[in-house]
Design a protein around this motif. Sequence first.
Motif, PDB file in Angstrom:
ATOM      1  N   THR A   2      58.845  28.871 -46.413  1.00  0.00           N
ATOM      2  CA  THR A   2      59.952  27.968 -46.703  1.00  0.00           C
ATOM      3  C   THR A   2      60.574  27.476 -45.398  1.00  0.00           C
ATOM      4  N   ASN A 123      66.487  30.427 -49.054  1.00  0.00           N
ATOM      5  CA  ASN A 123      65.263  30.543 -49.823  1.00  0.00           C
ATOM      6  C   ASN A 123      64.985  29.295 -50.657  1.00  0.00           C
ATOM      7  N   ASP A 223      66.596  43.886 -54.475  1.00  0.00           N
ATOM      8  CA  ASP A 223      65.390  43.094 -54.231  1.00  0.00           C
ATOM      9  C   ASP A 223      65.622  41.634 -54.616  1.00  0.00           C
ATOM     10  N   ARG A 224      66.712  41.083 -54.090  1.00  0.00           N
ATOM     11  CA  ARG A 224      67.056  39.689 -54.385  1.00  0.00           C
ATOM     12  C   ARG A 224      67.128  38.879 -53.097  1.00  0.00           C
ATOM     13  N   GLU A 225      66.599  37.677 -53.152  1.00  0.00           N
ATOM     14  CA  GLU A 225      66.658  36.693 -52.066  1.00  0.00           C
ATOM     15  C   GLU A 225      66.096  37.224 -50.736  1.00  0.00           C
ATOM     16  N   ALA A 227      62.517  37.301 -48.764  1.00  0.00           N
ATOM     17  CA  ALA A 227      61.244  36.594 -48.837  1.00  0.00           C
ATOM     18  C   ALA A 227      60.124  37.540 -49.259  1.00  0.00           C
ATOM     19  N   ARG A 228      59.254  37.078 -50.154  1.00  0.00           N
ATOM     20  CA  ARG A 228      58.109  37.884 -50.583  1.00  0.00           C
ATOM     21  C   ARG A 228      57.182  38.164 -49.396  1.00  0.00           C
ATOM     22  N   ASP A 229      56.999  37.133 -48.583  1.00  0.00           N
ATOM     23  CA  ASP A 229      56.162  37.253 -47.390  1.00  0.00           C
ATOM     24  C   ASP A 229      57.080  37.380 -46.183  1.00  0.00           C
ATOM     25  N   LEU A 230      57.137  38.573 -45.596  1.00  0.00           N
ATOM     26  CA  LEU A 230      58.082  38.811 -44.510  1.00  0.00           C
ATOM     27  C   LEU A 230      57.748  38.034 -43.246  1.00  0.00           C
ATOM     28  N   GLU A 232      57.832  35.111 -43.102  1.00  0.00           N
ATOM     29  CA  GLU A 232      58.856  34.059 -43.155  1.00  0.00           C
ATOM     30  C   GLU A 232      59.867  34.205 -42.024  1.00  0.00           C
ATOM     31  N   ARG A 262      61.240  48.723 -44.195  1.00  0.00           N
ATOM     32  CA  ARG A 262      60.780  47.596 -45.020  1.00  0.00           C
ATOM     33  C   ARG A 262      59.929  46.619 -44.195  1.00  0.00           C
TER      34      ARG A 262
END
Length: 348
Positions: A2, A123, A223-225, A227-230, A232, A262
Amino acid sequence: MTTASYPPKPVPGDRVAVVSPSGGLPGLFPLPHELGLERLRKEFGLEPVEYPATRKMGSTPRERAADLHAAFADPDIKAVVASIGGDDQITVLPLLDRELIRANPKPFFGMSDNTNLLAFLRNSGIVGFHGASVMCELGRPGAMHPHTAESLRAALFTSGEYELRPAERWRDIDRDWADPATFDAEPETRPGTGWTWHNADQVVEGRSWGGCLEIVGWLLMADREIARDLSEYDGGVLLLETSEDMPSAREVYYTLRGMGERGLLQRFPALLMGRPKTWSFEHPGSPEEGARYAADQREAVLRAMREYAPDATIVFDVDFGHTDPQLVLPYGGVIRVDGPARRITVTY
């Protein structure tokens, strides 16, 4: 990946939304709120528009989400400004219409619990602005701090680079918003101490992420907002600061350790750490106690960074977050941290 884009800027004469995405504290403390609205009009030339939940204590998450949707959807509203923070904005996030907001990008200004919305906007591909709430910064007794006013003006109306500078004077002690006498004069300040640099041997330029450390911790737990792919966050500038809740050095370390486990801390080659709040009505310590609290927090941050990101450039006591003056930082926007020159430049 993003890529967050800067939304169109307002100009003097425009209408801006004033919302309370967290707590309706303007209803409890109208004096700083009214003062902040007056300054928006007189000093910035903007016309504030309040929404139904702005002054409503105990508003539901759905009511606050509706205010945000209305503010972003209205083509006559050119920016959105939070009245203040709170502690439950995370419950609003699942109710937000991402496509509506993405289709109507606007500058959003807020900090503290508004870290939730700033992360949501990033995001969604929208750069937000960490800082400048109505009650705290615009409603400051006596006058806005010149550094805050200058930074806010640049963030609101300009799109170029802006160099941050350390405050010559700052303050930590609050006064009672319910007492009209509070607003008769500016708060007392103390001499500035400058910024403290670690690993200042590189230049880092990247997009920012982070915010109030306690809220970042809540986002990680829910687990909100995040990024799925760190990747990023690779090459970015991490922004962290702590609130008037004054989390202990141990809590700060544990949260950072969780971020390290994480895989987050390692992504950022630079960390800007805001000057910590070392006094509150719940913890009214002496200046000496405040200095110890700040020193303990600094050591906790250094310990975590040594373990997970030992080569990162770190700048302590940057004037953003729960401090006065407060510099506005682009959230998801570009920040340049020049270690050798000891300079920090943001792009508004």
